[in-house]
Design an enzyme around this catalytic site. Structure first.
Site, PDB file in Angstrom:
ATOM      1  NE  ARG A  48      67.469 -42.295  -2.275  1.00  0.00           N
ATOM      2  CZ  ARG A  48      67.649 -42.955  -3.403  1.00  0.00           C
ATOM      3  NH1 ARG A  48      66.883 -43.993  -3.693  1.00  0.00           N
ATOM      4  NH2 ARG A  48      68.589 -42.591  -4.247  1.00  0.00           N
ATOM      5  CD  GLU A  71      60.549 -49.152 -10.451  1.00  0.00           C
ATOM      6  OE1 GLU A  71      61.171 -48.666 -11.409  1.00  0.00           O
ATOM      7  OE2 GLU A  71      59.831 -48.482  -9.692  1.00  0.00           O
TER       8      GLU A  71
END
Lengths: 565, 114
Positions: A294, A382
């Site tokens: 990525r 998160e």
């Protein structure tokens, strides 16, 4: 007119945020015998990132091929580029299979093949490890399953439209929180024996992002003001092929990855030439199928655009024109029709993609019970930092919502059992603060948020320099002066969007600084933090940075003594 | 291209009014894009709900668009006038915002204390 204050609420455990992590935390706290308030600023189980997830969930189930959680851990640590908190990462990998099976028992509907749960290969994993729900339905299926469980569980009170503005702390212990009830405009004090922050990440700080509008880093700001520490805040993950053009509505912008993976979609520049191979030599971890990881794909697309070889909308082309239409139909299923409704026919045209803010590796620093430096203040999902280090392995985000959500809820409940109900009176300053809201016409709060997003995208994006970071830090201070330190409102009554924006700006400005400052300090390139003026890893920087706040000032320090140069 | 959004505004205890905003848009943009532009460039006090922006996942931006109930994030902007109103069968909170949460997920409907 100052907002009206209402009778305090009381609960054993307050969970802030009703995405995957918050819902799992609420379920597990209730299972351990606690009363729970599950608060969300929007609708329960609708906002946040989980519902948006279309992709895969990693766990060493060993259903597809023999596997062990330690193999998953090795991949997670490698992706984290030396910065993972190994204890948290081990909890994530070891507990993952149990939670995936628990969700299976709750009928989430993991895709199956030949009588077993199907696991697919995803980049960075050493074997097929990732489960999913067809077609692109992982997040909605997970959210729906958890919402159904919540409905069936006693002792959990779900309250939407409840925006938490501050955690109440006394003598180093969390005592609850203060909230604005968005739809009535009333102030709601909440007394709680333990508090769990599950508010997700900070991708709203960026102009183009793949998460909900309520992911502006609320939990990080709440934690900083409460006295907790943040870790690894400079590591923001950009997803390389977020949808850019033509305008596509009703779909998640990160939808292209599984198809690119299944069908071998080609990334092309303006000359309609594949360019990934030009950058592949830079990537020692390339697995051959997915040419670039990525971070490198983001780099490659950005550099092509910089060199004047970008697509018309400023990204790269992604083409499936080489794939027979029947194969496209088989891979995309009903998604083909949703694309057609947007005027997109993949057999006839490429689409345009560009990097998009996707996930935040950093977050609240917690121990193995998911508790922060402030006693009774827990965090999960998160919202925490550490487990993923400098770069998150694909598939770990939903797994961590389950594992850390459940663990935070459980330990919050254990703590709640040992404490009396705190008095709500200590919330006075946060209530007075909300009551001090004043009507002013400037600045336009919605425009200020747009300015902040542009500033972060242009100067604190995937590729950074000392100069750009210093510009960002200066301009954040200017924006802070414009926005002021007293809340703005546009009128009395319910749902005042100016007041909501102002409270969001207060958090976003603080969190933006908490990203930019450690990014400036880290004079190397590692994982998602790439410094064009400091290319390459520097061993002395194999250390996490900690951010905390004293007297309204942010302090940055290394988590341990830095290695000698 | 130019669009006019005629928006029903007001709060429960006041007479509603229609305010019209002129915006410039590009082909393919959604009604929600238009509403966000109005807040950013003209009037930040305009109230409407949304969370996921684009994915049609949160289902919060439901409203009446030219008399039909639809999602602002998937309805496209068009040239000429589009009329926006709050959901007709839900309690009005402000402008295009209505009470859409299930009753047992609201502050008021919850038991006040254990």
């Amino acid at each position: 007119m100052p907002p009206e204050e209402m009778t305090p609420l009381e609960t054993d455990v307050l969970v802030i945020g009703a995405g995957g992590a918050g819902m799992y935390a609420a379920l597990e706290a209730a299972r351990a015998g606690s009363s729970v308030i599950l608060a969300d600023r929007s609708l329960i189980g609708r906002g946040g990132a989980t519902v948006m997830a279309q992709m895969t969930v990693a766990a060493a189930l060993g259903e597809q091929t023999p596997d062990n959680w330690e193999h998953h851990l090795a991949d997670t640590l490698a992706a984290g580029r030396g910065l993972c908190d190994e204890k948290l990462a081990a909890i994530l990998c070891e507990d993952g299979p149990r939670r995936i099976r628990e969700m299976d028992g709750w009928k989430v509907g993991w895709a199956r093949e030949d009588g077993h749960i199907k696991q697919v290969q995803a980049p960075g994993h050493d074997r097929p490890r990732c489960v999913y729900v067809d077609f692109l339905s992982t997040g909605p299926a997970v959210s729906k399953t958890l919402r159904t469980r919540l409905n069936d569980t006693n002792n959990i009170r779900r309250i939407g439209d409840l925006l938490i503005t501050d955690i109440t702390v006394r003598d180093g212990e969390a005592h609850g929180a203060t909230a604005l009830h968005v739809s009535s405009g009333r102030i709601v004090p909440i007394a709680a024996k333990a508090v769990v922050i599950a508010t997700g990440g900070l991708t709203r700080l960026y102009r183009r992002n793949s998460a909900s509008a309520n992911m502006g880093g609320d939990g990080y700001a709440l934690a900083l003001r409460a006295g907790a520490e943040l870790i690894d805040m400079e590591f923001v993950q950009f997803f390389p092929i977020g949808h850019l053009a033509p305008r596509l509505v009703g779909m998640d912008p990160i939808m292209w990855d599984p198809f690119r993976y299944k069908l071998g979609g080609k990334l092309l520049n303006a000359e309609m030439r594949e360019f990934e191979a030009d950058y592949a030599t830079r990537d020692a971890r390339s697995d051959g199928r997915y040419v670039l990881t990525r971070d490198l794909a983001t780099y490659a697309i950005s550099k092509e655009v910089e060199a004047g070889r970008g697509s018309p909308a400023g990204g790269a082309y992604l083409s499936f024109q080489h794939v027979p239409p029947e194969e496209i139909r088989r891979a995309f299923g009903p998604v083909v029709d949703r694309l057609a409704a947007n005027g997109i026919d993949l057999a006839r045209q490429p689409i345009e993609v560009a990097p998009i803010a996707h996930y935040h590796m950093g977050g609240i620093r917690v121990n193995e019970t998911l508790e922060s430096r402030i006693a009774g203040l827990f965090a999960c999902g998160e919202a925490i930092g550490g487990a993923n280090g400098a770069n998150r392995l694909s598939g770990n985000a939903i797994t961590e919502t389950f594992v850390f959500g459940a663990r935070a809820g459980h330990h919050a409940a254990l703590r709640a059992m040992r404490r009396p109900m705190p008095s709500p009176d200590v919330a006075g300053p946060a209530i007075d603060f909300l009551r001090s809201a004043e009507r002013r016409d400037v600045p336009n709060t919605a425009a200020s948020i747009a300015s902040l997003q542009a500033l972060m995208s242009d100067n604190v994006g995937p590729f950074r320099t000392g100069d750009k970071l210093r510009i960002a830090i200066d301009r954040l201070a200017e924006l802070q002066r414009d926005v002021g330190d007293r809340p703005l409102s546009s009128s009395s009554g319910g749902f005042d969007p100016v007041l909501i924006d102002w409270l969001d700006l207060r958090n976003m400005l603080l969190v933006a600084q908490a990203v930019a400052l450690p990014a400036l300090a880290r004079t190397e390139s590692r994982g998602a933090h790439q410094r064009e003026d400091h290319p390459g890893l520097d061993d002395v920087w194999e250390v996490s940075q900690i951010v905390d706040m004293t007297d309204d000032r942010l302090n940055i320090r290394a988590a341990k003594e830095m290695a000698a140069a | 291209m130019k669009a006019s959004l005629a928006i029903h505004r007001g709060q429960p205890d006041a007479t509603s009014r229609v305010e019209t905003f002129a915006i410039e848009f590009e082909h393919g943009q959604s009604v929600l894009d238009g509403l966000r532009m109005i807040r950013r460039d003209q009037d930040p006090s305009l109230a409407f709900r949304f969370s996921c922006i684009n994915a049609n996942a949160c289902k919060e931006c439901m409203m009446s668009i030219d008399g039909e109930v639809d999602y602002a994030c998937t309805a496209r902007l068009k040239e000429g006038t589009t009329t926006l109103a709050p959901l007709p069968k839900k309690a009005l909170i402000r402008d295009l915002v209505t009470e859409i949460a299930p009753p047992d997920e609201r502050l008021e409907r919850s038991p006040r204390k254990r």
